[in-house]
Write an enzyme that holds these catalytic residues in place. Structure first.
Site, PDB file in Angstrom:
ATOM      1  N   ASP A 163      20.038  34.305 131.181  1.00  0.00           N
ATOM      2  CA  ASP A 163      20.507  35.355 132.064  1.00  0.00           C
ATOM      3  C   ASP A 163      19.731  35.186 133.380  1.00  0.00           C
ATOM      4  OD1 ASP A 163      21.666  37.881 132.908  1.00  0.00           O
ATOM      5  OD2 ASP A 163      19.724  38.788 132.479  1.00  0.00           O
ATOM      6  N   ASP A 200      19.385  38.168 136.333  1.00  0.00           N
ATOM      7  CA  ASP A 200      18.795  39.398 136.880  1.00  0.00           C
ATOM      8  C   ASP A 200      17.809  40.028 135.906  1.00  0.00           C
ATOM      9  OD1 ASP A 200      20.250  39.837 139.490  1.00  0.00           O
ATOM     10  OD2 ASP A 200      21.954  39.603 138.139  1.00  0.00           O
TER      11      ASP A 200
END
Length: 234
Positions: free
Chosen positions: A16, A18
């Site tokens: 991922d 953020d």
């Protein structure tokens, strides 16, 4: 901090972005707080935990519903985009991110990015760390990728990421790195193991499902999952 789970060897890693690689969650909080403040609302961590990992197009509708705001998603998105241009240029890599990515790349472990961000947002956030993000075999930008039909917690983005390796990866051999509960659920739904690096403010009750929970990527030990260990490990 670990869960009582038997770790299984993996061959591919999917990340991922953020709140996991980039310190952007504080910037999102700043933007959303500015948008909701005129309505007498406060954007809290309880709200944040519910929308983390959602696609760009889903965030506005979710926040409007949660806070009962008298505005349309299009209006929220327009305000947010203006703030993103101002804020995202401050994005910085989180501790341990670059070291881990360079380590995996150096040992020829296939790595991919799977972020709910749109292509437009991705460009703004990575302007200060392009060299690091070029390490990925490929990037799946869920906010604008037509093959990602459903956002997290659905597994679509991780399945797409696995399929796009030069040789499609077996989900059971993929290790996902996430910071958000929605992302963890998506990884597990895809049949993958998941390392969670939650923000210290995330309620503990939302940190129970991951294969492994650590406080920082600096704590990750690749050998736990059959990956090459860091040369400087104690």
């Amino acid at each position: 901090m670990t869960n009582n789970t038997q770790f299984k060897p993996v061959t591919h890693c999917i990340f991922d972005m953020d709140g996991l690689l980039l310190d952007t969650e504080t910037l999102y909080t700043e933007a959303f707080s500015q948008i909701v403040a005129p309505y007498g609302k406060i954007y809290t961590w309880e709200h944040k935990a519910r929308i983390m990992g959602l696609r760009t197009t889903e965030v506005a509708a979710a926040i409007i519903k949660i806070l009962d705001l008298p505005m349309k998603p299009e209006e929220f998105e327009a305000q947010a985009k203006k703030l993103y241009i101002e804020l995202f240029c401050r994005s910085k890599l989180l501790p341990g991110a670059e070291r881990l990515l360079r380590h995996l790349k150096a040992h020829n472990i296939p790595i991919a990015l799977a972020t709910s961000s749109s292509a437009e947002s991705y460009k703004l956030k990575t302007v200060n760390s392009l060299e690091v993000f070029d390490l990925f075999n490929h990037q799946v930008l869920g906010g604008s990728d037509p093959d990602v039909r459903r956002g997290k917690p659905c597994p679509d983005i991780f399945i797409v990421a696995a399929e796009r390796f030069p040789e499609p990866a077996d989900p059971a051999k993929c290790l996902v790195f996430e910071d958000a509960p929605n992302g963890v659920q998506a990884a597990l739904a895809a049949g993958m193991q998941c390392v969670m690096v939650p923000d210290e403010n995330l309620p503990k009750r939302l940190q129970t499902d991951a294969t492994l929970v650590i406080n920082s990527l600096e704590e990750f030990k690749p050998e736990l999952f059959g990956l090459p260990a860091f040369a400087d490990k104690a």
